[in-house]
Design a protein around this motif. Structure first.
Motif, mmCIF file in Angstrom:
data_model
loop_
_atom_site.group_PDB
_atom_site.id
_atom_site.type_symbol
_atom_site.label_atom_id
_atom_site.label_comp_id
_atom_site.label_asym_id
_atom_site.label_seq_id
_atom_site.Cartn_x
_atom_site.Cartn_y
_atom_site.Cartn_z
ATOM 1 N N SER A 171 8.135 -1.850 33.965
ATOM 2 C CA SER A 171 7.460 -2.374 32.412
ATOM 3 C C SER A 171 6.413 -4.251 32.178
ATOM 4 N N GLU A 172 6.020 -4.063 31.273
ATOM 5 C CA GLU A 172 5.183 -4.649 30.311
ATOM 6 C C GLU A 172 5.063 -5.240 29.744
ATOM 7 N N GLU A 173 4.763 -6.146 28.933
ATOM 8 C CA GLU A 173 4.832 -6.877 27.682
ATOM 9 C C GLU A 173 3.301 -5.943 26.733
ATOM 10 N N GLN A 174 3.606 -5.635 25.456
ATOM 11 C CA GLN A 174 2.789 -5.389 24.772
ATOM 12 C C GLN A 174 2.765 -6.632 23.520
ATOM 13 N N MET A 175 0.663 -6.760 23.306
ATOM 14 C CA MET A 175 0.651 -7.533 21.951
ATOM 15 C C MET A 175 0.340 -6.891 21.200
ATOM 16 N N GLU A 276 4.685 -6.122 34.791
ATOM 17 C CA GLU A 276 6.237 -6.610 36.000
ATOM 18 C C GLU A 276 5.150 -5.731 37.136
ATOM 19 N N ARG A 277 5.210 -6.413 38.671
ATOM 20 C CA ARG A 277 3.716 -5.400 39.142
ATOM 21 C C ARG A 277 5.588 -5.397 40.965
ATOM 22 N N ILE A 278 4.839 -4.246 40.919
ATOM 23 C CA ILE A 278 5.973 -3.977 42.589
ATOM 24 C C ILE A 278 4.996 -3.840 43.833
ATOM 25 N N GLU A 279 5.500 -4.285 44.614
ATOM 26 C CA GLU A 279 5.253 -4.333 46.315
ATOM 27 C C GLU A 279 6.032 -4.145 47.125
#
Length: 300
Positions: A171-175, A276-279
């Motif tokens: 997920s990520e935030e959008q402005m 979010e970043r996934i590693e």
């Protein structure tokens, strides 16, 4: 009892006590490192969520759009303040303090943790479900790793949580930028009187005396001979002249009003959004390291 599949419906949702009083909002869910089951929920309390209290989730229930716990609001807000380590776990000492505060028997918790879901005692290393299953696993499809790496116990807990779905949701935030209308100033019309000097040229006339001599002719002889022959006489002539006369008159010259018009201009705004970043991380352990561990709690 709250299951792993329901964790996504718990996070950031209101938490109420049995009397219907709102305690705060659920922030994190902590799992039992040995059973992999949800054990604690941290609740943001106080003004603006400035405090965080831990509540046992084993006897909690998900009711519509909120979580209900069998503990009073004041009891939860008065729970001991505990520290979470860098790996997102509660230490055994901190957890013991919480169990004592809520009146939960520590021995019964250990006894439950030493059994697997099918009632057998867990012993030694093995696949998911054996002793040592732990970690900061999320609900199905939303599992993640904790900072500072993982252990085999955490891997087992994640495998159990992701048994139905091996994918993660990022997920990520959008402005989103909008506009609001506000008062930026005021304008008014004011009328006042000023006196100015004006100049205007107008033609004026005046009379001047000029002597006109006419010879005696048959036409004017009778008028010329009408008086005495030799005499003195005086004749007066009135002279006239024009002069400028100034007067003022008020006349309307124009109508003045105020109107507004909207002008559109581009303005750049800046803000911060979180993503979010996934590693993928892998780590191997020896058999002795796998058998070590004890009970800890992993955070969601």
């Amino acid at each position: 009892m709250i299951t792993r599949e329901e964790i996504a419906n718990v996070l950031d949702q209101p938490v109420y006590d049995g009397d219907g009083n709102k305690i705060g909002d659920a922030k994190h869910v902590f799992f039992d490192d040995m059973t992999g089951r949800p054990e604690w929920v941290s609740v943001k309390t106080g003004m603006f969520g400035s405090a965080e209290s831990f509540v046992p989730i084993r006897d909690a229930a998900l009711v519509q759009d909120h979580l209900e716990v069998p503990y009073g609001k004041d009891q939860v807000k008065g729970a001991p303040s505990v520290d979470v380590d860098a790996g997102g776990h509660l230490s055994e000492t901190e957890e013991h303090r919480l169990y004592d505060y809520y009146g939960i028997n520590w021995d019964s918790v250990l006894s439950e943790a030493e059994r697997t879901d099918d009632g057998r005692f867990a012993a030694g290393p093995g696949p998911a479900g054996t002793a040592g299953a732990a970690g900061a696993a999320g609900a199905a499809g939303v599992a993640g790793t904790t900072p500072g790496g993982t252990t085999s116990r955490e891997d087992a807990a994640r495998r159990e949580a992701m048994r139905g779905d091996e994918a993660m949701t990022r997920s990520e935030e959008q402005m989103r930028v909008g506009v609001e209308r506000h008062e930026s100033g005021r304008a008014r019309l004011r009328k006042y009187v000023v006196t100015e000097e004006v100049q205007q040229t107008v033609p004026v006339t005046h009379e001047e005396v000029r002597v006109v001599r006419e010879p005696i002719t048959d036409a004017n002889r009778d008028e010329a001979m009408a008086g005495p022959e030799i005499s003195e006489a005086e004749h007066e002539v009135t002279l006239h002249a024009e002069r400028p006369v100034v007067e003022t008159e008020t006349v309307p010259v124009e109508r003045v009003r105020m109107t507004t018009e909207e002008l559109t201009e581009n303005e750049t705004v800046r803000g911060q959004v979180r993503k979010e970043r996934i590693e993928a991380e892998t780590e191997t352990f020896t058999e002795d390291e796998t058998r070590q561990g004890g009970k800890r709690r992993g955070r969601e």
